[in-house]
Design an enzyme around this catalytic site. Sequence first.
Site, PDB file in Angstrom:
ATOM      1  N   CYS A  29      -3.967 -41.001 -11.228  1.00 42.27           N
ATOM      2  CA  CYS A  29      -5.376 -40.825 -11.610  1.00 42.27           C
ATOM      3  C   CYS A  29      -6.153 -42.267 -11.872  1.00 42.27           C
ATOM      4  CB  CYS A  29      -5.387 -40.290 -13.029  1.00 42.27           C
ATOM      5  SG  CYS A  29      -4.610 -41.111 -14.408  1.00 42.27           S
TER       6      CYS A  29
ATOM      7  N   TYR B 102      43.547 -22.146 -13.206  1.00 43.44           N
ATOM      8  CA  TYR B 102      44.180 -23.036 -13.652  1.00 43.44           C
ATOM      9  C   TYR B 102      44.411 -23.030 -15.238  1.00 43.44           C
ATOM     10  CZ  TYR B 102      39.445 -24.825 -13.657  1.00 43.44           C
ATOM     11  OH  TYR B 102      38.026 -25.096 -13.963  1.00 43.44           O
TER      12      TYR B 102
ATOM     13  N   LYS C  53      38.427 -39.466 -12.733  1.00 41.78           N
ATOM     14  CA  LYS C  53      37.710 -39.426 -11.624  1.00 41.78           C
ATOM     15  C   LYS C  53      37.788 -40.440 -10.577  1.00 41.78           C
ATOM     16  CE  LYS C  53      34.471 -36.319 -13.144  1.00 41.78           C
ATOM     17  NZ  LYS C  53      33.446 -36.705 -13.332  1.00 41.78           N
TER      18      LYS C  53
ATOM     19  N   CYS D 268      -2.170 -46.290 -12.544  1.00 39.28           N
ATOM     20  CA  CYS D 268      -1.418 -45.185 -12.529  1.00 39.28           C
ATOM     21  C   CYS D 268      -1.996 -44.539 -10.901  1.00 39.28           C
ATOM     22  CB  CYS D 268      -1.718 -44.011 -13.354  1.00 39.28           C
ATOM     23  SG  CYS D 268      -1.256 -42.337 -12.920  1.00 39.28           S
TER      24      CYS D 268
ATOM     25  N   LYS E 283      40.847 -32.174  -9.422  1.00 40.66           N
ATOM     26  CA  LYS E 283      39.761 -31.636  -9.990  1.00 40.66           C
ATOM     27  C   LYS E 283      38.943 -30.891  -8.919  1.00 40.66           C
ATOM     28  CE  LYS E 283      36.552 -32.676 -13.476  1.00 40.66           C
ATOM     29  NZ  LYS E 283      35.318 -32.384 -12.870  1.00 40.66           N
TER      30      LYS E 283
ATOM     31  N   CYS F  11      -5.060 -37.128 -16.441  1.00 45.38           N
ATOM     32  CA  CYS F  11      -4.054 -37.565 -15.344  1.00 45.38           C
ATOM     33  C   CYS F  11      -3.372 -36.136 -14.770  1.00 45.38           C
ATOM     34  CB  CYS F  11      -2.901 -38.429 -15.979  1.00 45.38           C
ATOM     35  SG  CYS F  11      -1.765 -38.828 -14.719  1.00 45.38           S
TER      36      CYS F  11
ATOM     37  N   ASP G 128      35.758 -29.639  -6.995  1.00 44.97           N
ATOM     38  CA  ASP G 128      34.456 -29.559  -7.374  1.00 44.97           C
ATOM     39  C   ASP G 128      33.663 -28.211  -6.824  1.00 44.97           C
ATOM     40  OD1 ASP G 128      32.211 -30.826  -7.829  1.00 44.97           O
ATOM     41  OD2 ASP G 128      31.920 -32.122  -6.088  1.00 44.97           O
TER      42      ASP G 128
ATOM     43  N   ALA H 261       0.793  -1.300  -0.095  1.00 45.57           N
ATOM     44  CA  ALA H 261       0.014  -0.036  -0.019  1.00 45.57           C
ATOM     45  C   ALA H 261       0.746   1.199   0.020  1.00 45.57           C
ATOM     46  CB  ALA H 261      -0.980  -0.036   1.296  1.00 45.57           C
TER      47      ALA H 261
ATOM     48  N   GLU I 219      46.594 -32.066 -11.723  1.00 44.63           N
ATOM     49  CA  GLU I 219      45.887 -31.200 -10.748  1.00 44.63           C
ATOM     50  C   GLU I 219      44.753 -31.589 -10.070  1.00 44.63           C
ATOM     51  OE1 GLU I 219      44.927 -27.887 -13.059  1.00 44.63           O
ATOM     52  OE2 GLU I 219      46.923 -27.444 -13.862  1.00 44.63           O
TER      53      GLU I 219
ATOM     54  N   LYS J 271      47.264 -32.901 -17.562  1.00 46.97           N
ATOM     55  CA  LYS J 271      47.257 -32.083 -18.557  1.00 46.97           C
ATOM     56  C   LYS J 271      48.750 -32.235 -19.220  1.00 46.97           C
ATOM     57  CE  LYS J 271      44.219 -28.549 -16.414  1.00 46.97           C
ATOM     58  NZ  LYS J 271      44.074 -27.334 -15.908  1.00 46.97           N
TER      59      LYS J 271
ATOM     60  N   CYS K 287       1.141 -44.139 -17.994  1.00 39.87           N
ATOM     61  CA  CYS K 287      -0.314 -44.310 -17.570  1.00 39.87           C
ATOM     62  C   CYS K 287      -1.091 -43.818 -18.942  1.00 39.87           C
ATOM     63  CB  CYS K 287      -0.404 -42.840 -16.678  1.00 39.87           C
ATOM     64  SG  CYS K 287      -1.990 -42.185 -16.700  1.00 39.87           S
TER      65      CYS K 287
HETATM   66  S1  IVH Z   1      40.686 -27.550 -17.050  1.00 41.36           S
HETATM   67  C1  IVH Z   1      39.928 -27.232 -21.408  1.00 41.36           C
HETATM   68  N1  IVH Z   1      41.520 -28.200 -14.525  1.00 41.36           N
HETATM   69  O1  IVH Z   1      36.243 -29.515 -14.607  1.00 41.36           O
HETATM   70  C2  IVH Z   1      40.105 -27.687 -20.193  1.00 41.36           C
HETATM   71  N2  IVH Z   1      39.263 -28.075 -15.053  1.00 41.36           N
HETATM   72  O2  IVH Z   1      35.136 -31.408 -16.679  1.00 41.36           O
HETATM   73  C3  IVH Z   1      39.218 -26.891 -19.036  1.00 41.36           C
HETATM   74  N3  IVH Z   1      37.596 -28.372 -13.079  1.00 41.36           N
HETATM   75  O3  IVH Z   1      34.420 -27.261 -16.277  1.00 41.36           O
HETATM   76  C4  IVH Z   1      39.140 -27.412 -17.743  1.00 41.36           C
HETATM   77  N4  IVH Z   1      39.387 -28.509 -11.549  1.00 41.36           N
HETATM   78  O4  IVH Z   1      34.916 -26.710 -14.213  1.00 41.36           O
HETATM   79  C5  IVH Z   1      40.628 -27.946 -15.352  1.00 41.36           C
HETATM   80  N5  IVH Z   1      42.178 -28.498 -12.248  1.00 41.36           N
HETATM   81  C6  IVH Z   1      41.301 -28.200 -13.299  1.00 41.36           C
HETATM   82  C7  IVH Z   1      39.784 -28.383 -12.782  1.00 41.36           C
HETATM   83  C8  IVH Z   1      38.855 -28.217 -13.715  1.00 41.36           C
HETATM   84  C9  IVH Z   1      37.832 -28.699 -11.845  1.00 41.36           C
HETATM   85  C10 IVH Z   1      36.248 -28.450 -13.577  1.00 41.36           C
HETATM   86  C11 IVH Z   1      36.055 -27.175 -14.539  1.00 41.36           C
HETATM   87  C12 IVH Z   1      35.589 -27.508 -15.790  1.00 41.36           C
HETATM   88  C13 IVH Z   1      35.313 -29.104 -15.687  1.00 41.36           C
HETATM   89  C14 IVH Z   1      35.483 -29.978 -16.884  1.00 41.36           C
END
Ligand code: IVH
Length: 696
Positions: A426, A235, A329, A423, A110, A447, A112, A26, A108, A305, A441
């Site tokens: 429904c 990185y 991974k 289902c 990875k 539904c 998260d 208001a 390096e 890398k 369904c």
């Molecule tokens: S290099 C062309 N280095 O992983 C290379 N990526 O699956 C580009 N990530 O989108 C990525 N740690 O978000 C790189 N030490 C690291 C990383 C890294 C995490 C992630 C990043 C990327 C994804 C690729």
Amino acid sequence: MTRLIAEITEHDRRYYEQDAPSISDAEYDALMRRLRALEAEHPALLRADSPTQKVSGQAAEGFAKSRHLAPMLSLDNAFAESDFTEFAARIRRFLSLAETEPLDFIAEPKIDGLSVNLLYEHGRFVKGATRGDGAEGEDITANLLTLADVPRELPAPCPALIEIRGEVFMDRADFEAFRATQEAALAEREARKARGEKLGPAVTIPVNPRNAAAGSLRQLDPGITAQRPLKLFAYAMGEASEVPTTTHHGWLETLKRWGFRVNPLSTPLREGATDLLSETPVAFQARLGRERPSLAYEIDGVVYKLDRLDWQARLGFVGRAPRWAIAWKFPAEQARTRLLRIEIQVGRTGALTPRAVMEPVFVGGVTVTHATLHNEDEIARKDIREGDTIILQRAGDVIPQVVEVVDAGRPDRGPPYAFPTLCPACGSHAVRENDDVVRRCTGGLICPAQTVERLRHFVSRRCLDIEGMGEERIETLHAMGLLGSPAEIFRLHTHATQLEALEGWGRLSTQKLFDAIAARRNPPLERFLFALGIRRIGEQNAKLLARHYHSIGALRVKMEAARIIGSEAREELGSIQGIGPAIATELVEFFAEPHNLEALDALLAEVTPEDAAVIEAGENPFAGKALVFTGTLETLSRQEAEARAEALGAKVTKSVSKKTDFVVVGADAGSKAAKAAELGVTVLSEIQFREMAGLG
Ligand code: IVH
């Protein structure tokens, strides 16, 4: 009037951007009325930026889009030693190296977190963006400026233009503390709610550090981001006018010198080494896997890398990932828990999907209570029954899965699970057709689960993208009988009074929703097609169809003609690259169904999809324009790209000048990219070029 405008603008910001209004509706209305009255009295003083001239909610649009100069790519994954060996062998083959030639890598962790792109021009931080779809992200410069790990300036000497990539993350301990704060805030909010007091902004509880980092970066108010404990590991390099080093380890050293945080666990390794001094990737992977639980932050693997940048450049990319790097991974984490019951969800296409409801268990960094069971056959194959003790697995962002039952032999075990044939939403028959693994369904439009799911899909971000139409709201409107089909979304404003009266809606928020709906009356054809929810027509196929048929009218006529197998229209549909026979059948059937056509007609009475652009020589963005290519293109050879541009009527030249209209920059572009930036010439990434040239 100036004061009123400033005041109202501030209230809009609080309301739309921070979800934290400080005055009542208001009071807000009174300010607006006063401003309108003054403007009516003094029309000469009406300002274009007056809030009376704006569609409310514009500020809530969120972040501006930001194109990356070089695309942000992803990585291929390795899960076992053999994947890594194959990766290294592929590199040797590609570069024609001897099998015995050792390869130097940098390993390096990875991280998260969330990758971001930081653009520096002449050593100054000018723009920062999220990864987005890899080509274009959201401009979050203001938020990134709140991170101590983002240097404002780079010390000389540094390139005229450089994109720096890294991962924004939150330490585990910081995350725990942050979650505790949020939980306390939520409890406080609940208490206020119980007392009937004003609630203030919504509070979300992050599920893991990655989620907390993402939420913190996407705040519209950088003041909030500033309070969150975010860090950044740098990185990688994106576009650069000049590459300051010849190795990846040299690049990491440069980043450190420039003031970035670089992961201290980054390690040079030698694959195929015969000397016993350096660690091998296999040994590193195992060691980091052991150290993982004691690290301050979450990692989900190791990125390897290739160290030599000249080799990286030669290797280039396949699809969206480099040939010179791989993400190995860690194995998925497993845990044991009890399956309490099996729940059936009904999706928008009527698919009945089973879901496990379990005793809460901590796995892969989060507490989980639900897992996917995929389908009926999967339950039978693993003989999963309610009450069983099961092994649960969770890898990264993936939905938890039930691996196996561990106490199948117990004497008091219940009967095998009987998958419902009706289902649950429904009561219609749920049937499996032909060799389909999915039971569906047959209730169609009657539904409620399908209706709500279809609507949810229709308004979702990748479809019509209507802000403010969350699941809860759709359910409420559906239950009230105000919303049963997509077309009705566009008639909701005729029920304004009813909506405003709903708890938690109010006048402003209802208006905001109506504005968001009105803004979507001309959706791009591809989004419109995807939104229709035709089986097998995902985003990609919708795009293909939009590009081929251009308008909904043409598409519809052709689909009706394509009903006859062997007809010209059917052949045409089948000839579209990417549209196979199963998709063709699904489409033709959709357009043969009278109730679909009725729903489509009703919808087309409300919205007019924007036709897809027709690209023909003579009327395309490159006709008569001067174009320069620089750097290495990844998906096209230079000859092919030039030929395409010329076919579209462009003149391809070698050097950048004021007369140049576009510069297309590939990887490792040099001075031409910098020159283009200097002269203000439009710079296109390879992806943008492909799109504009109709190459998809
Ligand atoms: S290099 C062309 N280095 O992983 C290379 N990526 O699956 C580009 N990530 O989108 C990525 N740690 O978000 C790189 N030490 C690291 C990383 C890294 C995490 C992630 C990043 C990327 C994804 C690729």
